[in-house]
Design an enzyme around this catalytic site. Structure first.
Site, PDB file in Angstrom:
ATOM      1  CG  ASN A  76     -12.021  -6.261   5.573  1.00 33.27           C
ATOM      2  OD1 ASN A  76     -12.471  -7.223   6.192  1.00 33.27           O
ATOM      3  ND2 ASN A  76     -12.735  -5.602   4.688  1.00 33.27           N
ATOM      4  CE1 TYR A  77     -13.936  -2.081   9.924  1.00 33.65           C
ATOM      5  CE2 TYR A  77     -13.958  -2.940   7.690  1.00 33.65           C
ATOM      6  CZ  TYR A  77     -14.034  -1.872   8.571  1.00 33.65           C
ATOM      7  OH  TYR A  77     -14.199  -0.606   8.088  1.00 33.65           O
ATOM      8  CE  LYS A 125      -8.720 -20.742  10.608  1.00 30.49           C
ATOM      9  NZ  LYS A 125      -8.172 -19.416  10.238  1.00 30.49           N
ATOM     10  CB  THR A 133      -3.901 -16.477   8.400  1.00 28.84           C
ATOM     11  OG1 THR A 133      -4.488 -17.773   8.264  1.00 28.84           O
ATOM     12  CG2 THR A 133      -2.432 -16.628   8.779  1.00 28.84           C
ATOM     13  CG  ASP A 139     -13.561 -27.759   2.965  1.00 33.10           C
ATOM     14  OD1 ASP A 139     -14.077 -26.626   2.929  1.00 33.10           O
ATOM     15  OD2 ASP A 139     -13.116 -28.360   1.964  1.00 33.10           O
ATOM     16  N   GLY A 195     -10.026 -20.841  -1.610  1.00 34.75           N
ATOM     17  CA  GLY A 195     -10.545 -21.042  -2.966  1.00 34.75           C
ATOM     18  C   GLY A 195     -12.061 -21.168  -3.001  1.00 34.75           C
ATOM     19  CG  ASP A 196     -14.707 -23.671  -0.536  1.00 34.82           C
ATOM     20  OD1 ASP A 196     -14.672 -24.206  -1.651  1.00 34.82           O
ATOM     21  OD2 ASP A 196     -14.923 -24.279   0.519  1.00 34.82           O
ATOM     22  CD  GLU A 237     -19.538  -7.965   5.053  1.00 37.70           C
ATOM     23  OE1 GLU A 237     -19.604  -8.223   6.265  1.00 37.70           O
ATOM     24  OE2 GLU A 237     -18.880  -7.017   4.614  1.00 37.70           O
ATOM     25  NE  ARG A 272     -14.677   1.017   4.667  1.00 39.21           N
ATOM     26  CZ  ARG A 272     -15.463   1.864   4.003  1.00 39.21           C
ATOM     27  NH1 ARG A 272     -15.002   2.557   2.973  1.00 39.21           N
ATOM     28  NH2 ARG A 272     -16.718   2.025   4.357  1.00 39.21           N
ATOM     29  CB  CYS A 273     -17.248  -5.644   1.987  1.00 37.85           C
ATOM     30  SG  CYS A 273     -16.282  -6.984   2.642  1.00 37.85           S
TER      31      CYS A 273
HETATM   32  O1  G3P Z   1     -15.451  -5.001   4.601  1.00 33.46           O
HETATM   33  C1  G3P Z   1     -16.200  -5.151   5.724  1.00 33.46           C
HETATM   34  C2  G3P Z   1     -17.459  -4.354   5.691  1.00 33.46           C
HETATM   35  O2  G3P Z   1     -18.346  -4.878   6.606  1.00 33.46           O
HETATM   36  C3  G3P Z   1     -17.245  -2.857   5.738  1.00 33.46           C
HETATM   37  O3  G3P Z   1     -17.541  -2.230   6.909  1.00 33.46           O
HETATM   38  O4  G3P Z   1     -17.695  -0.240   8.369  1.00 33.46           O
HETATM   39  O5  G3P Z   1     -16.032  -0.276   6.514  1.00 33.46           O
HETATM   40  O6  G3P Z   1     -18.433  -0.080   5.998  1.00 33.46           O
HETATM   41  P1  G3P Z   1     -17.424  -0.613   6.969  1.00 33.46           P
END
Ligand code: G3P
Length: 496
Positions: free
Chosen positions: A168-169, A191, A194, A229, A253-254, A271, A304-305
């Site tokens: 996502n970022y 890395k 994808t 891995d 899966g990890d 994160e 977004r997280c």
């Molecule tokens: O999902 C990634 C996380 O770090 C969100 O960042 O800037 O959208 O709060 P932001």
């Protein structure tokens, strides 16, 4: 279109000896958009060797010169924002306006600054101060000692940092690792996810153009399931910075715990997602809340997280709140990222299926749908689910999509209990006009950050950013990142 991109190692663009590529599916068209090299374990080994050799020299390069190169890379990144943003549109269906935001930060108050580029410059500025200072300790402050020992301690690099950003970022969360690693004298192996690889390769090209030494930065593409891995367990790696996105993971899966067990005795920062709750009290400004919920819950289609992932609202104001949010949601445009729509297709079919699974579970168990559930391919229309209860999966799981549950509460205690019963603890919000209540609730919630009267967010990028519990380990933010990628070394002068 459908181009094949090379990977970046030893200062050159290379084809993998595997002769294989990995295709990147455009979430909107669901057709292959680009292809990247499927690197081999042997190629990973070579990259690590080159990274070690380059790092030894780099650690001896004057700090001001390291900073100068980072400033240069920042400028080049800013100049190249358009082609990078275009990749983000095609690879991860980020709306064009948000794609540029990843490089240019156009927030609610319209910061006309270049986010990733400025992050790099800020890192260079902080780095010269943090790393340019050491400490002197005198022995006679400890009982039983004379003043005959002088301890000089300073920060030294760790060696090779492995950076694994999420889909996502792929640019911003790569740069947030590259900058601190390099200013501190480390080398960096990237890395990329994808989907996001091509944007990342374009970003790495900016570092190439800036003239960093060969081997200092490399970008290995390929399948996490094949080289994942191998990379995280590689003996050459001295630090891992990893971000997951939703229920996706690097090796397929990890969990973060599995990675940390495999990684061995090296510093880790991870994160790993969240279930960020917004607690809304009776006295909250409901217009402000509604604006924040729509922005925080649905921007980039909830991928977004730090997206708002559950609303815990006092029953007495819930009807009014839902009405206000519905009115704002009706204005969200739904469609393609090219058209700059607010809601765009989610990253993959399996993600869309996962989100749908959560929605259907909530439906069966009696949640109220404020909008009609609609899906076409990977495109899911924004949905607010009211009257969600604790027996529904969506009360606890992270959809990573444009669907948001509302749980009506009768007391603050109930809200805090719900937050703390979650396995996650990334961020949370409290909306109230009573600052004392906000602080008390903020204190009680087990989360890395609590926002008062705003939706969760990572930025500004120099703020500390961390998760408790299953949301991660270590802290991000520029200063924390620089410190995390160093260790202390002491020289003790012993007088006769
Ligand atoms: O999902 C990634 C996380 O770090 C969100 O960042 O800037 O959208 O709060 P932001």
């Amino acid at each position: 279109e459908n181009q094949v991109f090379k990977y970046y190692a030893e200062g050159e663009w290379k084809k993998s000896a595997s002769g294989k590529t990995v295709s990147i599916v455009n979430p909107t068209t669901r057709k292959t958009q680009y292809n990247v090299q499927a690197c081999t374990q042997e190629e990973v080994n070579k990259v690590m060797e080159a990274a070690k050799a380059a790092q030894r020299q780099w650690a001896r390069t004057p700090l001001w010169k390291r900073a100068e190169l980072l400033h240069k890379a920042a400028e080049i990144l800013k100049e190249n924002k358009d082609p990078i943003a275009e990749c983000l549109v095609k690879e991860i269906a980020k709306p064009a306006k948000d794609a540029v935001t990843e490089i240019i930060y156009v927030g609610a108050v319209d910061f006309k600054v270049v986010r990733s580029g400025d992050l790099l410059s800020y890192t260079a500025e902080e780095g010269v101060r943090i790393l340019g200072e050491g400490k002197l300790l005198l022995s006679d402050s400890f009982p039983g000692n004379e003043r005959n020992k002088y301890c000089l301690s300073s920060k030294i690099p760790l060696g090779i940092v492995l950076a694994i950003p999420p889909f996502n970022y792929p640019v911003n969360l790569a740069v947030s690792k590259i900058g601190p690693a390099l200013i501190a004298g480390n080398s960096l192996v990237l890395k990329p996810p994808t989907q996001g690889s091509v944007a990342a390769l374009h970003m790495v090209h900016c570092f190439h153009l800036a003239g960093f030494p060969k081997g200092l930065i490399s970008c290995i593409t390929g399948k996490g399931s094949e080289i994942g891995d191998f990379m995280t367990m590689h003996p050459g790696v001295n630090c891992i910075r990893y971000c997951a996105a939703g229920h996706y993971s690097f090796t397929g899966g990890d969990t973060g715990i599995a990675i940390s067990k495999k990684a061995g005795m090296i510093p880790l920062q991870m994160e790993l997602g969240g279930k960020d709750a917004c607690i809304v009290l009776e006295d909250a400004d409901l217009d402000l809340v509604a604006t924040n919920i729509v922005q925080g819950g649905y921007s980039y289609s909830g991928q977004r997280c730090t997206a708002v992932k559950v609303v815990l609202i006092m029953e007495s104001v819930a009807d009014e709140f839902v009405e206000k949010v519905n009115a704002k949601m009706a204005k969200l445009s739904v469609g393609t990222p090219e058209e700059n729509c607010d809601i765009t297709p989610v990253i993959s079919e399996s993600s869309a299926n996962f989100i749908e699974g959560l929605v259907m579970d909530a439906k069966e168990k009696g949640a109220t749908f404020c909008q009609e559930y609609k899906r076409e391919g990977n495109l899911i229309w924004p949905l607010l689910l009211d009257h969600v209860r604790a027996n529904m999966r969506i009360a606890w799981e992270e959809p990573f999509g444009p669907v948001l549950p509302v749980i009506r509460i009768r007391s603050v205690k109930e809200a805090i209990h719900h937050c703390n019963a979650s396995n996650f603890g990334l961020q949370g919000s409290v909306f109230t006009k009573d600052i004392n209540k906000a602080i008390t609730i903020g204190d009680a919630i087990e989360s890395g950050t609590i926002q008062i009267n705003s939706a969760p967010a990572r930025g500004p990028d120099h703020f500390p950013f961390q998760g408790l519990k299953d949301s991660g380990i270590g802290s991000q933010g520029i200063v924390n990142s620089i410190n995390m990628m160093t260790k202390i070394k002491s020289l003790v002068i012993n007088l006769p």
